[in-house]
Design a protein around this motif. Sequence first.
Motif: not given
Length: 718
Positions: A501-507, A564-570, A583-591
């Motif tokens: 994603i161009d608009e985000q940096v994951l921390l 799990r990560f913190r997403a920062v909009d750029i 940033g704000f906390p995000e969760e993304y489900p995986l297999e």
Amino acid sequence: MVQFHALSLLYEIRQHDRLAISKMVAQLTRGTVSSPMATCLLIRYITTILRGYGPDMLASANGRAAYQFLELSLRHRSESVIYEAAKALISLPSAEERDLAPAVAVLQLFLSSPKSTLRLAAMRALSDVAIAKPAAIIKCNDDMESLIADSNRSIATFAITTLLKTGSEASIDRLMKQISSFMNEIADEFKIVVVTAIRELCLKYPLKHRVLVGFLANFLREEGGFEFKKAIVDAIVALICAIPETKESSLFHLCEFIEDCEFTALSTQILHLVGSLGPTTAAPARYIRFVYNRIILENAVVRAAAVAALTKFAAKLPALRASVSVLLRRSLRDEDDEVRDRATLALRLLGEDLKSILASPDEQREISQGAVSISPPRPANQLLLEPLPMPFFKLAQALEKFEMIGGHDESSQALTMSTLPIVEDARPAALVHVSSRPNSISVDGIVSELHKVPELTALGPVFRSTPPIDLTESETEYVVSYIKHVMLNHVVLEFMITNTIDEQVLLDACINLEATDDSGHYTVESSIRAPELRCGETSRSWLVLQHDASTEFTFAAQFVAELRFRAVDIDPGTGEIQGDQGGFPEEYPLEDVELCTPDFMSEVKIVDIDFRAMWEAMDASGEVLEKCVLQTRELESAVTNITACLGMRSKDREHAVDMVTKNVSSHSFHIVGTLVGSIKFLIRAQIQQSDEKAACLLKMAVRSPDAVVSRAVASCIK
């Protein structure tokens, strides 16, 4: 000829339309083809159609009509059409013996034909039938025996090999007398075919091993090229493995052969065999003379092999150790470096003092008069008698890995076979869903990167690592794959995370796991996060799982995975942060992440003779027997599925991995592996087709030092 070309052209036009081909064949079988050549071509097309139906070829009206046409063609006026029809009938899948009777009767008539082409064609076809259904052509034995003296050597060879497949135990002596005079008149390529048939006959009737092995041994002493002599030696070795009663007589025949053997490769092969099996015979001393003669009379390569064989006698037989040591001392001044080095190493491992080895001949006599026989220490016995746990090229790779993970440091473990990292072949693809994305770094390179992480260096060497496995699709916004690194008490999960994603940096990206059950086999010991991921970048995160010691041999587990990560909009153009810098906390489900028992197993390469010795040496109290039905018709498919479940490849006697002989109803294979913690296990398996050939029956025996380990390995077959 016109009909032949017209039919060939029609088939080329319609070959991709199965229905059109079936209609064309059905129309032509009504008697519109008069040319014998066109009829032969039509029979071949019919055979192709019938094979497409499989076992149910007679269930449809078209299948029955085509089969009836083949039977009617057996009464055609042209001999070529009759032969083509007979060959088609005997090659049909799922054909029973009663279905073969009309074709076999026609071929039997051809055996007495004055035309050599017809006799050869009939013998070739009957030879193919004898492989799968020998009982169907027993009535042709008398006619085939008359062809042993045929002037055409190809016909005679086919007759002999077919008789060896169909003959009874009572007819073996008579057949051997007829073949003896015949063997001197044919070329080596035909002799090799006969030798192969004799080996199969001996496996079929093991009580006749003395006659058959004696026959093979006689021709070892006759004139012949390397391939012919090698075929005989390989046949005798195979019979030693399959029929233990042949061991002593076969070894003696082989020892007599190397007295006048002109082929270095065969001499070294036989010397290795004598060194392995000779000490286990009733009178091992009788073989030492043959081995020592090679040191006196042969070239350097054979002399080196003879020194190695004598060393095994000395290591296994304390009563002969002093005498063999005297013989080995005579090789200390050999003109070849390899022979001298082997003799020196052997004497040193057998307990000889270095001073006595380097002494002059007079000093050696003085030392030997007062010498006391010393048993070699256990490590020496292991080096002398047991095969290396891995091939030489893998030993080199293991040493490189040991050095790479810090084996040269003073604080590291001592360099022994047990502390070397495991290096294994690529596993069958059916075992895991390997990542399809390109990866420029090999698994070995990833392991080297793993040991550069300070938090992971104290966990010890890696037993094995899996290929990358996908946890997401390649088109998703966050792409994740992982590698399982198995260690003695831990499993390190290495996650490769890619941000698209161009608009985000994951921390501080990491993977959170939750077990799907409450077994508690694993606990999360530590987690290492990926600090920052910009668009298009791939970073790594590690998760260390500790295996519960109370569930020592229970490895399987399944976890629900979440990124799990913190997403920062750029701003994608300038890269400047927009909004909250934290940033704000995000969760993304995986297999789901899965651990299975094969992840904790590695295979060991050996030869079949070593497997037999290892099987007999391992305590039977740790053996587990399993029987199950496999829902597959093909033996080759069954073997592939079983070895894929185990994550290994079979070691059959021809050393061809997972190759199943065609037209047979059963197949046996061996597997040797190591469980994490250097626990060795052995597998003997046999697959038998059911009578209806709708499924296969698997019989499997697993041996290891602990029955719990054997049950864990056997449970991999699902």
